[in-house]
Write a protein that holds these residues in place. Sequence first.
Motif, PDB file in Angstrom:
ATOM      1  N   ALA A 274       0.678  -1.296   0.003  1.00 40.31           N
ATOM      2  CA  ALA A 274       0.064  -0.019   0.168  1.00 40.31           C
ATOM      3  C   ALA A 274       0.890   1.268  -0.149  1.00 40.31           C
TER       4      ALA A 274
ATOM      5  N   GLU B  86      -3.625   5.116   2.470  1.00 42.80           N
ATOM      6  CA  GLU B  86      -3.609   3.634   2.991  1.00 42.80           C
ATOM      7  C   GLU B  86      -3.104   3.047   3.907  1.00 42.80           C
TER       8      GLU B  86
ATOM      9  N   ALA C 220      -4.258  -0.159   5.520  1.00 43.99           N
ATOM     10  CA  ALA C 220      -3.686  -1.322   4.728  1.00 43.99           C
ATOM     11  C   ALA C 220      -2.464  -1.578   5.280  1.00 43.99           C
TER      12      ALA C 220
END
Length: 126
Positions: free
Chosen positions: A8, A13, A16
């Motif tokens: 990611a 992100e 993630a």
Amino acid sequence: MFSVMIGAYRLDESEARQMQVRALTSFVGEVATRRHPTVVCGDFNAAPDSDEIRMLTGRSAPGTPGVVFYDAWEIAGDGGPGYTWSNANPWARPGLYSDRRFDYVLSAWPRAGGAGHPVLSRDSEP
């Protein structure tokens, strides 16, 4: 020695990346022993103050209890920002990111006499 590339990469992100850090620390916790130095190197796509790096360095709840690391740049760097993405590098400039650090060398559980503890970390020229 573990080599990592967190998939990611976008700024939004973090969640993630945190999930990937939990998977990494779970794996390291299962297979690494305190008999030998444990080193994790890689592209984490995250700034030093991000939640995911804080999980790895003990500044927040770890991804796996008891699995935390020293950041080699923080321990043995020259006090500068330690950018691993620098627009001074003509190959990086087209990415349009600001100068930042998102690649790390991390070590855990130093042994007697300092084995596995960072003693020198320095920039390289682009």
